[in-house]
Write an enzyme that holds these catalytic residues in place. Structure first.
Site, short mmCIF file in Angstrom:
data_model
loop_
_atom_site.label_atom_id
_atom_site.label_comp_id
_atom_site.label_asym_id
_atom_site.label_seq_id
_atom_site.Cartn_x
_atom_site.Cartn_y
_atom_site.Cartn_z
CG ASN A 1 -37.18 -3.17 -21.81
OD1 ASN A 1 -37.12 -4.13 -21.05
ND2 ASN A 1 -38.00 -3.13 -22.84
CG HIS B 1 -33.85 -5.44 -23.77
ND1 HIS B 1 -34.98 -4.85 -24.27
CD2 HIS B 1 -32.83 -4.60 -24.10
CE1 HIS B 1 -34.67 -3.72 -24.89
NE2 HIS B 1 -33.35 -3.55 -24.79
CG ASP C 1 -37.90 -10.50 -22.55
OD1 ASP C 1 -38.47 -9.52 -23.10
OD2 ASP C 1 -36.98 -11.15 -23.08
CD GLU D 1 -44.51 -0.79 -24.63
OE1 GLU D 1 -44.33 0.43 -24.71
OE2 GLU D 1 -43.99 -1.61 -25.42
#
Length: 305
Positions: free
Chosen positions: A180, A185, A189, A216
């Site tokens: 990330n 981000h 995703d 995660e």
């Protein structure tokens, strides 16, 4: 072609059973039993969408059948329509208090029966859809933690009854925070979605279940799988993620996204609580990460735990 709803008719009067069957058979799959004991036995092996239940029957009456249905997690959400020659308001009120969804008085109109059945099935369909939406993770579109807990509890009870193995796998994307931080981000995703779909795609048996555990982390519930079989399956999951070949230049163990996996297996179904399997799988996951990540560690849960 839409799948027909399954309707169980429970009535000791053969003429009533015949008329109700003819009334509903064109639109639904109809099953017939003549008393409450046979209804409860039937429902142990067959799932139905709605029950039409007489109140006054030999043996256990309809009220008692409904109480047992509501006490069983497998049958408690099946809508029940009482059908009875008892026409007092007290009888009708008792049925609703016990959890019946509707009440039809005998002698009944076939038009009314069809309409009441259709309405209850429509309500059930909407409730099932809402339940499904509440059980799906919004990002990955696979089952969420709530659905996982329900599935694990159900499979644990089945494993306890049958004495068959049950395995649980917990998985964690390695160095996901670094991913990330490196890619952002939005990319994170997308990574979660791709990993989730790869894990679900690796499932071949209808009973295998994969869900997002949180963040995660993902989890799999594997009914009937012993430790060795779970290891084979875990390697399939690991290979499926590796095959995505998602670049991860910030990883400390590979140039692409990898996962670590912890397995816990109850070989005989005698673990005293399903939570123990999650705890043991979590210990295995910790050991896999501590061993360098992109690893699999399997643990067998003893009967005493």
């Amino acid at each position: 072609m839409l799948k027909k709803a399954k309707v169980l008719i429970v009535d000791d009067d053969p003429l009533n059973r015949l008329v109700l069957e003819k009334t509903l058979a064109d639109e639904h799959d109809v099953f017939l039993v003549e008393n409450g004991e046979k209804a409860l036995t039937f429902l142990k092996t067959t799932t139905v969408d709605l029950i039409i239940l007489d109140i006054v029957m030999p043996g256990i009456n309809g009220y008692e059948v409904l109480v047992q249905l509501k006490e069983n997690p497998v049958t408690q959400t099946i809508p029940v329509i009482f059908i009875s020659a008892n026409t007092s308001h007290d009888d009708e009120a008792k049925g609703f208090e016990l959890g019946a969804m509707d009440y039809i008085a005998k002698p009944f109109s076939t038009v009314i029966v069809r309409a009441r059945v259709r309405n209850q099935l429509l309500i059930k369909q909407k409730n099932d859809l809402l339940e499904m939406l509440a059980s799906i993770d919004g990002l990955t579109e696979i089952p969420n933690r709530r659905y996982l807990d329900e599935n694990l509890s159900r499979e644990w009870r089945r494993s306890r009854r049958s004495g068959t193995p049950l395995s649980v796998i917990l998985m964690d994307i390695d160095h996901f925070k670094r991913y990330n931080d490196c890619y952002g981000h939005r990319a994170g995703d997308d990574c979660l979605k791709r990993v989730a779909h790869a894990l679900v795609g690796a499932c071949q048996r209808g009973c295998d279940f994969v869900a997002r555990y949180g963040g995660e982390e993902f989890a799999a519930v594997l009914p009937g799988m012993d430790k060795q079989e779970a290891l084979v399956f875990a390697n399939k999951l690991r290979d499926a993620v590796n095959a995505l070949n998602i670049p991860h230049k910030a990883s400390l163990n590979a140039e692409h996204v990898t996962i670590s996996l912890g397995i816990a297996t109850s070989e005989t179904g005698q673990v005293y609580a399903e939570q123990v399997l999650l705890e043991e799988a979590d210990l295995g996951l910790y050991q896999a990460k501590d061993s360098g990540r992109d690893q699999i560690v399997a643990r067998t849960v003893s009967v005493s735990r």
